[in-house]
Write a protein that holds these residues in place. Structure first.
Motif, PDB file in Angstrom:
ATOM      1  N   CYS A  11      35.933   6.561  82.496  1.00 29.67           N
ATOM      2  CA  CYS A  11      36.194   6.309  81.071  1.00 29.67           C
ATOM      3  C   CYS A  11      34.924   6.482  80.244  1.00 29.67           C
ATOM      4  N   ILE A  12      33.818   5.939  80.726  1.00 30.44           N
ATOM      5  CA  ILE A  12      32.540   6.081  80.023  1.00 30.44           C
ATOM      6  C   ILE A  12      32.146   7.553  79.945  1.00 30.44           C
ATOM      7  N   SER A  13      32.306   8.243  81.057  1.00 27.41           N
ATOM      8  CA  SER A  13      31.990   9.666  81.113  1.00 27.41           C
ATOM      9  C   SER A  13      32.841  10.458  80.124  1.00 27.41           C
ATOM     10  N   MET A  14      34.133  10.164  80.084  1.00 29.83           N
ATOM     11  CA  MET A  14      35.051  10.861  79.176  1.00 29.83           C
ATOM     12  C   MET A  14      34.677  10.616  77.719  1.00 29.83           C
ATOM     13  N   LEU A  15      34.280   9.397  77.393  1.00 29.03           N
ATOM     14  CA  LEU A  15      33.864   9.079  76.029  1.00 29.03           C
ATOM     15  C   LEU A  15      32.634   9.886  75.636  1.00 29.03           C
ATOM     16  N   ASP A  17      31.801  12.777  76.894  1.00 31.58           N
ATOM     17  CA  ASP A  17      32.202  14.180  76.815  1.00 31.58           C
ATOM     18  C   ASP A  17      32.849  14.507  75.478  1.00 31.58           C
ATOM     19  N   HIS A  18      33.829  13.703  75.073  1.00 33.45           N
ATOM     20  CA  HIS A  18      34.534  13.975  73.830  1.00 33.45           C
ATOM     21  C   HIS A  18      33.638  13.771  72.616  1.00 33.45           C
ATOM     22  N   THR A  19      32.759  12.793  72.687  1.00 36.43           N
ATOM     23  CA  THR A  19      31.792  12.604  71.599  1.00 36.43           C
ATOM     24  C   THR A  19      30.844  13.791  71.517  1.00 36.43           C
ATOM     25  N   GLY A  20      30.462  14.310  72.686  1.00 38.40           N
ATOM     26  CA  GLY A  20      29.579  15.484  72.725  1.00 38.40           C
ATOM     27  C   GLY A  20      30.201  16.702  72.092  1.00 38.40           C
ATOM     28  N   TYR A  21      31.516  16.866  72.262  1.00 40.12           N
ATOM     29  CA  TYR A  21      32.202  17.989  71.623  1.00 40.12           C
ATOM     30  C   TYR A  21      32.192  17.847  70.100  1.00 40.12           C
ATOM     31  N   LEU A  22      32.364  16.632  69.627  1.00 40.00           N
ATOM     32  CA  LEU A  22      32.403  16.411  68.187  1.00 40.00           C
ATOM     33  C   LEU A  22      31.035  16.577  67.532  1.00 40.00           C
ATOM     34  N   ILE A  23      29.996  16.099  68.212  1.00 37.14           N
ATOM     35  CA  ILE A  23      28.660  16.094  67.604  1.00 37.14           C
ATOM     36  C   ILE A  23      27.878  17.362  67.918  1.00 37.14           C
ATOM     37  N   PHE A  24      27.932  17.810  69.193  1.00 39.17           N
ATOM     38  CA  PHE A  24      27.072  18.905  69.643  1.00 39.17           C
ATOM     39  C   PHE A  24      27.846  20.164  70.023  1.00 39.17           C
ATOM     40  N   ASN A  25      29.126  20.208  69.719  1.00 40.54           N
ATOM     41  CA  ASN A  25      29.946  21.393  69.968  1.00 40.54           C
ATOM     42  C   ASN A  25      30.079  21.726  71.454  1.00 40.54           C
ATOM     43  N   GLY A  26      29.953  20.724  72.311  1.00 40.72           N
ATOM     44  CA  GLY A  26      30.290  20.906  73.716  1.00 40.72           C
ATOM     45  C   GLY A  26      29.195  21.341  74.642  1.00 40.72           C
ATOM     46  N   SER A  27      27.983  21.533  74.166  1.00 40.66           N
ATOM     47  CA  SER A  27      26.884  21.967  75.043  1.00 40.66           C
ATOM     48  C   SER A  27      25.710  21.007  74.899  1.00 40.66           C
ATOM     49  N   SER A  28      25.858  19.854  75.506  1.00 33.43           N
ATOM     50  CA  SER A  28      24.808  18.848  75.389  1.00 33.43           C
ATOM     51  C   SER A  28      24.785  17.977  76.625  1.00 33.43           C
ATOM     52  N   PHE A  29      23.784  17.121  76.693  1.00 32.13           N
ATOM     53  CA  PHE A  29      23.673  16.169  77.792  1.00 32.13           C
ATOM     54  C   PHE A  29      24.895  15.264  77.843  1.00 32.13           C
ATOM     55  N   PHE A  30      25.465  14.979  76.677  1.00 26.75           N
ATOM     56  CA  PHE A  30      26.685  14.165  76.630  1.00 26.75           C
ATOM     57  C   PHE A  30      27.799  14.811  77.456  1.00 26.75           C
ATOM     58  N   ASN A  31      27.939  16.134  77.315  1.00 24.56           N
ATOM     59  CA  ASN A  31      29.009  16.837  78.012  1.00 24.56           C
ATOM     60  C   ASN A  31      28.743  16.965  79.509  1.00 24.56           C
ATOM     61  N   TYR A  32      27.473  17.043  79.873  1.00 23.51           N
ATOM     62  CA  TYR A  32      27.153  17.078  81.304  1.00 23.51           C
ATOM     63  C   TYR A  32      27.505  15.747  81.960  1.00 23.51           C
ATOM     64  N   ILE A  33      27.263  14.659  81.255  1.00 20.89           N
ATOM     65  CA  ILE A  33      27.709  13.344  81.738  1.00 20.89           C
ATOM     66  C   ILE A  33      29.231  13.332  81.840  1.00 20.89           C
ATOM     67  N   GLY A  34      29.877  13.974  80.878  1.00 21.34           N
ATOM     68  CA  GLY A  34      31.333  14.005  80.825  1.00 21.34           C
ATOM     69  C   GLY A  34      31.999  14.725  81.972  1.00 21.34           C
ATOM     70  N   ILE A 185      24.448  24.334  85.062  1.00 21.45           N
ATOM     71  CA  ILE A 185      24.284  22.880  84.886  1.00 21.45           C
ATOM     72  C   ILE A 185      25.648  22.205  84.917  1.00 21.45           C
ATOM     73  N   ASP A 186      26.642  22.822  84.272  1.00 17.64           N
ATOM     74  CA  ASP A 186      28.011  22.299  84.312  1.00 17.64           C
ATOM     75  C   ASP A 186      28.510  22.194  85.749  1.00 17.64           C
ATOM     76  N   PHE A 187      28.263  23.250  86.517  1.00 21.32           N
ATOM     77  CA  PHE A 187      28.701  23.260  87.911  1.00 21.32           C
ATOM     78  C   PHE A 187      28.045  22.126  88.703  1.00 21.32           C
TER      79      PHE A 187
END
Length: 231
Positions: A11-15, A17-34, A185-187
């Motif tokens: 759940c934390i990871s998903m939060l 990830d989705h926040t990363g898409y909104l703020i950083f357009n999907g390519s950020s450390f947030f999304n890697y956590i996601g 990095i995603d992989f």
């Protein structure tokens, strides 16, 4: 790790990830956590099937939540991708159907239907698509065989990223390993998820199934409204 601990981590990871898409357009450390989120939820579907006391209720809860979630998820994906995507709960549901067929009817038939469902998921733009359906079944097939589970998961994850860039030529088979970029990095971030999964101790922990069913649509709705207001 208990099932409770894994679900909270997801759940934390998903939060993130989705926040990363909104703020950083999907390519950020947030999304890697996601990237931790989906494999854990996929694993939990295989575990949920094994431990559920009422399979019909389990399927119905997942289906009902998938229907309810689709509205805030469409709002979210329209903001980010400007297109309609089917939320991941439907992917989990079809993965569960694959497990049911594999276990209750015939193993080969289960694999065949998993492939059919995967194609269906691809055509109708299910979140995580082909990869999502097949990974769920893999977690069930290799249940109790951690080494084979880890190898199968990493290979499936690797192929997911290879096929995402396959139009660039055969050399893409090695591209994920040889080029340190967002794809590699995603992989790696996705593959690392096998560690907490292998640390699963088989215990349930606290029962938070209704929290999970509420968290997914509510957090999507909240962060989408915040994004809409701010931007």
């Amino acid at each position: 790790m208990s099932s409770f601990a894994l679900k909270i981590l997801a759940c934390i990871s998903m939060l993130f990830d989705h926040t990363g898409y909104l703020i950083f357009n999907g390519s950020s450390f947030f999304n890697y956590i996601g990237r931790l989120a989906f494999p854990i939820f996929a694993f939990q579907i295989a575990e949920g099937y094994t431990h559920t006391k009422d399979l019909k209720k389990y399927v119905f809860r997942l289906f009902l939540c998938a229907i309810i979630t689709q509205i805030p998820f469409m709002f979210f994906t329209k903001l980010i991708f400007n297109k309609i995507i089917i939320n991941v709960l439907f992917t989990l549901l079809f993965g569960l159907f694959s497990i049911i067929i594999y276990d209750k009817y015939n193993k080969y038939l289960g694999v065949l239907f998993a492939i059919i469902f995967a194609y269906f998921a691809k055509v109708f733009s299910f979140d995580y698509g082909i990869y999502g359906i097949l990974v769920i079944l893999l977690f069930y097939v290799f249940k109790g065989k951690p080494l084979f589970m880890a190898i199968a998961f990493i290979i499936a994850t690797y192929l997911k990223y290879v096929f995402s860039i396959i139009p660039f030529g055969f050399n893409t088979l090695f591209y994920v390993f040889t080029s340190f970029n967002s794809i590699s990095i995603d992989f790696l971030a996705t593959s690392i998820t096998i560690i907490p999964i292998l640390l699963y101790n088989g215990k349930k922990g606290k029962d938070i199934k209704y929290f999970l069913y509420l968290f997914y649509p509510l957090h999507l709705l909240i962060i989408s409204v915040i994004y809409y207001i701010v931007y």
